[in-house]
Write a protein that holds these residues in place. Structure first.
Motif, PDB file in Angstrom:
ATOM      1  N   VAL A 104       0.841  -1.201   0.000  1.00 64.62           N
ATOM      2  CA  VAL A 104       0.000   0.000   0.000  1.00 64.62           C
ATOM      3  C   VAL A 104       0.876   1.251   0.000  1.00 64.62           C
ATOM      4  O   VAL A 104       0.661   2.191  -0.776  1.00 64.62           O
ATOM      5  N   LEU A 105       1.886   1.276   0.850  1.00 55.81           N
ATOM      6  CA  LEU A 105       2.761   2.450   0.923  1.00 55.81           C
ATOM      7  C   LEU A 105       3.528   2.654  -0.380  1.00 55.81           C
ATOM      8  O   LEU A 105       3.702   3.780  -0.852  1.00 55.81           O
ATOM      9  N   SER A 106       3.983   1.566  -0.991  1.00 56.21           N
ATOM     10  CA  SER A 106       4.762   1.671  -2.224  1.00 56.21           C
ATOM     11  C   SER A 106       3.924   2.143  -3.401  1.00 56.21           C
ATOM     12  O   SER A 106       4.472   2.557  -4.430  1.00 56.21           O
ATOM     13  N   ALA A 107       2.604   2.077  -3.268  1.00 52.26           N
ATOM     14  CA  ALA A 107       1.732   2.549  -4.346  1.00 52.26           C
ATOM     15  C   ALA A 107       1.663   4.073  -4.408  1.00 52.26           C
ATOM     16  O   ALA A 107       1.230   4.633  -5.416  1.00 52.26           O
TER      17      ALA A 107
ATOM     18  N   GLY B 164       4.625  13.372   3.879  1.00 54.83           N
ATOM     19  CA  GLY B 164       4.976  13.216   5.285  1.00 54.83           C
ATOM     20  C   GLY B 164       4.406  11.952   5.892  1.00 54.83           C
ATOM     21  O   GLY B 164       3.624  11.218   5.262  1.00 54.83           O
ATOM     22  N   ALA B 165       4.776  11.708   7.138  1.00 53.65           N
ATOM     23  CA  ALA B 165       4.379  10.491   7.830  1.00 53.65           C
ATOM     24  C   ALA B 165       2.861  10.393   7.979  1.00 53.65           C
ATOM     25  O   ALA B 165       2.272   9.324   7.765  1.00 53.65           O
ATOM     26  N   GLU B 166       2.209  11.492   8.326  1.00 51.64           N
ATOM     27  CA  GLU B 166       0.765  11.429   8.552  1.00 51.64           C
ATOM     28  C   GLU B 166       0.006  11.143   7.262  1.00 51.64           C
ATOM     29  O   GLU B 166      -1.006  10.438   7.267  1.00 51.64           O
ATOM     30  N   GLU B 167       0.482  11.693   6.157  1.00 53.66           N
ATOM     31  CA  GLU B 167      -0.169  11.404   4.877  1.00 53.66           C
ATOM     32  C   GLU B 167      -0.059   9.915   4.558  1.00 53.66           C
ATOM     33  O   GLU B 167      -1.019   9.299   4.072  1.00 53.66           O
ATOM     34  N   LEU B 168       1.091   9.328   4.853  1.00 51.78           N
ATOM     35  CA  LEU B 168       1.280   7.907   4.561  1.00 51.78           C
ATOM     36  C   LEU B 168       0.448   7.038   5.500  1.00 51.78           C
ATOM     37  O   LEU B 168      -0.104   6.020   5.085  1.00 51.78           O
ATOM     38  N   ARG B 169       0.355   7.431   6.758  1.00 48.23           N
ATOM     39  CA  ARG B 169      -0.509   6.688   7.682  1.00 48.23           C
ATOM     40  C   ARG B 169      -1.960   6.784   7.229  1.00 48.23           C
ATOM     41  O   ARG B 169      -2.728   5.814   7.309  1.00 48.23           O
ATOM     42  N   GLY B 170      -2.341   7.971   6.721  1.00 49.83           N
ATOM     43  CA  GLY B 170      -3.704   8.135   6.208  1.00 49.83           C
ATOM     44  C   GLY B 170      -3.978   7.252   5.007  1.00 49.83           C
ATOM     45  O   GLY B 170      -5.093   6.724   4.845  1.00 49.83           O
ATOM     46  N   LEU B 171      -2.967   7.083   4.154  1.00 52.05           N
ATOM     47  CA  LEU B 171      -3.124   6.199   2.989  1.00 52.05           C
ATOM     48  C   LEU B 171      -3.427   4.776   3.432  1.00 52.05           C
ATOM     49  O   LEU B 171      -4.316   4.110   2.877  1.00 52.05           O
ATOM     50  N   VAL B 172      -2.695   4.277   4.434  1.00 51.90           N
ATOM     51  CA  VAL B 172      -2.942   2.925   4.945  1.00 51.90           C
ATOM     52  C   VAL B 172      -4.316   2.860   5.599  1.00 51.90           C
ATOM     53  O   VAL B 172      -5.059   1.883   5.433  1.00 51.90           O
ATOM     54  N   ARG B 173      -4.688   3.912   6.326  1.00 46.72           N
ATOM     55  CA  ARG B 173      -5.976   3.943   7.016  1.00 46.72           C
ATOM     56  C   ARG B 173      -7.137   3.835   6.024  1.00 46.72           C
ATOM     57  O   ARG B 173      -8.167   3.219   6.323  1.00 46.72           O
ATOM     58  N   GLU B 174      -6.961   4.415   4.833  1.00 46.82           N
ATOM     59  CA  GLU B 174      -8.017   4.386   3.817  1.00 46.82           C
ATOM     60  C   GLU B 174      -8.197   2.987   3.221  1.00 46.82           C
ATOM     61  O   GLU B 174      -9.288   2.647   2.776  1.00 46.82           O
ATOM     62  N   ARG B 175      -7.147   2.193   3.201  1.00 46.62           N
ATOM     63  CA  ARG B 175      -7.175   0.950   2.423  1.00 46.62           C
ATOM     64  C   ARG B 175      -7.109  -0.322   3.256  1.00 46.62           C
ATOM     65  O   ARG B 175      -7.303  -1.412   2.702  1.00 46.62           O
ATOM     66  N   MET B 176      -6.781  -0.188   4.539  1.00 45.86           N
ATOM     67  CA  MET B 176      -6.602  -1.387   5.349  1.00 45.86           C
ATOM     68  C   MET B 176      -7.292  -1.222   6.699  1.00 45.86           C
ATOM     69  O   MET B 176      -7.675  -0.115   7.078  1.00 45.86           O
ATOM     70  N   PRO B 177      -7.449  -2.317   7.450  1.00 45.86           N
ATOM     71  CA  PRO B 177      -8.059  -2.213   8.779  1.00 45.86           C
ATOM     72  C   PRO B 177      -7.256  -1.287   9.689  1.00 45.86           C
ATOM     73  O   PRO B 177      -6.052  -1.092   9.505  1.00 45.86           O
ATOM     74  N   ALA B 178      -7.920  -0.760  10.682  1.00 45.33           N
ATOM     75  CA  ALA B 178      -7.270   0.189  11.588  1.00 45.33           C
ATOM     76  C   ALA B 178      -6.042  -0.415  12.252  1.00 45.33           C
ATOM     77  O   ALA B 178      -5.053   0.277  12.507  1.00 45.33           O
ATOM     78  N   ALA B 179      -6.086  -1.722  12.523  1.00 44.16           N
ATOM     79  CA  ALA B 179      -4.950  -2.369  13.187  1.00 44.16           C
ATOM     80  C   ALA B 179      -3.704  -2.390  12.321  1.00 44.16           C
ATOM     81  O   ALA B 179      -2.594  -2.579  12.824  1.00 44.16           O
TER      82      ALA B 179
END
Length: 691
Positions: A403-406, A438-453
């Motif tokens: 997800v991050l590499s996308a 930045g870090a928060e944008e990348l965390r948001g990307l994961v949050r959009e596509r994967m479970p919160a955990a």
């Protein structure tokens, strides 16, 4: 003992029986095609007849020194023809070769020699001086071909003993799978202490192809592809992590894929689905892409997937090679067949743990979690010891990597589970970017596509990821690395070697610490161009520019809260290419020049080439973004002149002919500190100025 329940089983079918020994295959080439070129290294080359003569001569010398069946011979040579000759000479004597990493710390090589020889072990320096050295001690089983040491899960070196029969079995299955023949030109990419070199060397020479040994200047992606074009390479064998970077560079348009290349083999780590999809967009079906999987314990490769026409979805590791069977037992992959090694050298406890039996047949437990897809290909789901439960949910770190590499500004990412002092596991992502994310944008990307955990608790933006000597991402290092560090692949310099910041740099660094990353000190240059520059030449010119000016590749580390200038390799500076609709051009350029810099984690220079599609206006826009910490208004003219000079040379297919700069910015800094002194010295110019 109750029978072991098998979830599923794949059979690669029969292998040639008996498989011809690799030395017989090479001898056949020398007999039938003596004048064919066997080895190429830079400008040197050896025919099969010349190779046979050189091997025979070296083998006689080694035999006189005690090399024979049941003996181990350590190999410690830099990449080159002599190393291949030495390796083949050891096998010719009947002994087994043990390759050492010439770049490893002496302590690791000493540990390997101690493990294989006991108290009689020579020093690494003694082995290096000899090139090949017959080792004292118990040796290896009489049928052994080589011993390669892996780090294992604990970091302790474990010697894997591979038999001649297993090697012959593997080569018999691999050569037709890879399509290697007399017309093949295969790049020898891997170091000899890594078992990917086994397939590069023996599959090529056994099939009568030409083995081209990588030169030291062919490690950067651009230089590697240029070397492949220069040597007419047809088969390229790469660690998946390196291939991910190669696809990223190809996507930027900075360099083309050589037309001579017809097969790329990747191995070592899970291939990211978005990189596979991008590869297909870039190459179509012109170049075959093979995904190879196999532990050292089962002789290099056990399964292969052809990804040339792979669509969406998980990336398989394929089906077993001939003579290999793959069983799924409780979700874990077990391998059986003629490729199994003898096991670990002098380590019965580990042998008993990793080698077992399945229905009365010897099997190897890989420790890898897999399933069998509907198309009867194996799907890899990570390591048993990498399984992470966060909030009761099983999380696959590799899926988060994907997800991050996308993200278009992410070059590579690695997610690991770290354990805190209370024993609680948390996910930490380490990401190499092109800046502007930045870090928060990348965390948001994961949050959009994967479970919160699955959202990483921390994201570290780093200059580069650590690598093992074989090119894999060193996740073992990342599991104990503070994500706040900016350069995880390099240790901070010793205090006595650190160059402090100049007074102007220190002011900017302090502002960065107080206010955080900002675009307030950006120095952009934006040029509208009538034509589109040669992207490969521009990319090479940017690297030349960074090579010439150390300050352009400097980050500012503060290991004890006192910053210093940490200079990285020139290849860390990359040009990016942005293709966009003409109507979005102005906005895209504005976004680029407004990107912020984190001085501890990101380089102070960025270069982007914008290529608009359709509409009126410039054919392209070149944007150069410099942070004030690396230059001032007077710096811009020489910077652009050097870039123009380098581009002109690269566009003509040559390196720029410029004298190295006599003084770097670090030299000026040292001079400044010497002249002005320090505030705690009352006689210094600085102290007088403060009073």
């Amino acid at each position: 003992m109750p029978p072991i329940r098998t979830d599923d089983l794949l059979d690669g079918g029969p292998s040639p029986s008996p498989a011809p020994p690799v030395l017989d295959l090479i001898a056949h080439q020398a007999h039938t095609r003596p004048d064919a070129v066997a080895l190429v290294h830079d400008t040197a080359r050896l025919t099969y007849a010349e190779l046979a003569d050189a091997v025979r001569e070296r083998a006689l010398a080694l035999s006189a020194e005690g090399a024979a069946p049941g003996r181990l011979v350590a190999l410690h040579r830099p990449r080159g023809i002599d190393a291949i000759v030495g390796l083949l000479a050891v096998l010719t004597t009947g002994a087994a070769y043990l390759p050492l990493d010439i770049q490893a710390p002496d302590a690791r090589n000493a540990a390997i020699l101690q493990d294989s020889c006991g108290d009689l072990a020579p020093t690494p320096a003694e082995v290096a001086a000899a090139g090949e050295l017959v080792l004292p001690g118990p040796g290896a089983p009489a049928g052994a071909a080589y011993v390669i040491y892996t780090s294992g899960s604990t970091g302790t070196p474990n010697g894997v003993v591979v038999a001649h029969d297993s090697l012959a079995h593997f080569i018999a299955g691999a050569v037709p799978a890879y399509g290697i023949g007399p017309d093949s030109r295969v790049l020898q990419f891997s170091p000899l202490h890594f078992d990917a070199s086994v397939q590069e060397v023996f599959a090529t020479l056994g099939a009568g192809g030409t083995l081209v040994l990588r030169t030291d200047d062919m490690l950067d992606v651009r230089d590697l592809l240029a070397g492949c074009a220069r040597h007419g390479i047809t088969v390229l064998d790469l660690p998946a992590a390196y291939w991910h970077e190669l696809v990223h560079v190809l996507s930027s348009g900075a360099v083309p894929l050589p037309g001579c290349l017809d097969t790329v083999i990747i191995y070592g780590e899970a291939a990211l689905p978005e990189r596979v999809a991008r590869w297909r967009e870039l190459t179509g079906e012109r170049t075959r892409l093979l995904n190879a999987y196999g532990p050292t314990e089962t002789t290099v490769v056990a399964t292969v997937a052809d990804l040339t026409r792979h669509g969406d979805g998980p990336v398989p590791i394929g089906r077993p090679l001939p003579g290999v069977r793959a069983a799924v037992v409780g979700g874990e992959l077990w391998l059986l067949g003629g490729g199994l090694s003898y096991g670990y050298l002098s380590n019965p406890e580990l042998n008993a743990r990793r080698f077992t039996e399945l229905d009365g047949e010897r099997a190897y437990r890989t420790g890898d979690l897999v399933t069998i897809g509907e198309d009867r290909q194996i799907l890899y789901h990570g390591r048993l010891d990498d399984e992470v439960k966060i909030g009761g949910q099983r999380i696959d770190p590799a899926a988060i990597d994907s997800v991050l590499s996308a993200h278009p500004k992410v070059r590579e990412a690695a997610v690991v589970a770290q354990q805190d002092a209370d024993g609680v596991k948390r996910l930490v992502a380490f990401v190499v970017t092109e800046g502007g994310v930045g870090a928060e944008e990348l965390r948001g990307l994961v949050r959009e596509r994967m479970p919160a955990a699955a959202v990483p608790a921390a994201v570290g933006i780093v200059a580069a990821l650590p690598r093992t000597s074989s090119g894999k991402i060193n996740r073992k290092v990342l599991r104990t690395t503070d994500p706040r560090l900016s350069v995880v692949h390099e240790e901070p310099l010793p205090a006595e070697d650190r160059v402090p910041l100049s007074h102007a740099q220190r002011r900017l660094w302090l502002l960065d610490q107080l206010d955080g990353p900002s675009c307030a000190y950006n120095m952009p240059i934006v040029l509208e161009l009538d034509g589109v520059p040669d992207r490969a030449a521009l990319a090479a010119a940017v690297t030349d520019l960074a090579e010439r000016h150390e300050v352009l590749r400097t980050v500012f580390l503060a290991p004890e809260d006192e910053p210093y200038q940490h200079v990285l390799a020139a290849s860390a500076v990359r040009a990016r290419t942005v293709e966009c609709p003409a109507g979005e051009l102005r906005e895209r350029v504005q976004d680029f020049v407004s990107e912020t810099f984190d001085l501890a984690r990101e380089l102070p220079l960025r270069v982007a080439l914008f290529v608009p599609e359709g509409g009126e206006g410039p054919a392209a826009v070149l944007a150069v973004l410099l942070h004030h910490v690396a230059g001032d208004g007077w710096s811009l003219a020489p910077l652009m002149n050097d870039l123009a000079t380098a581009y002109a040379a690269r566009a003509q297919g040559r390196a720029p002919e410029q004298e190295p700069l006599p003084v770097q910015y670090a030299d000026y800094t040292l001079w400044q500190h010497d002249v002005l002194g320090t505030a705690d010295d009352p006689d210094s110019a600085v102290a007088r100025g403060l009073t």
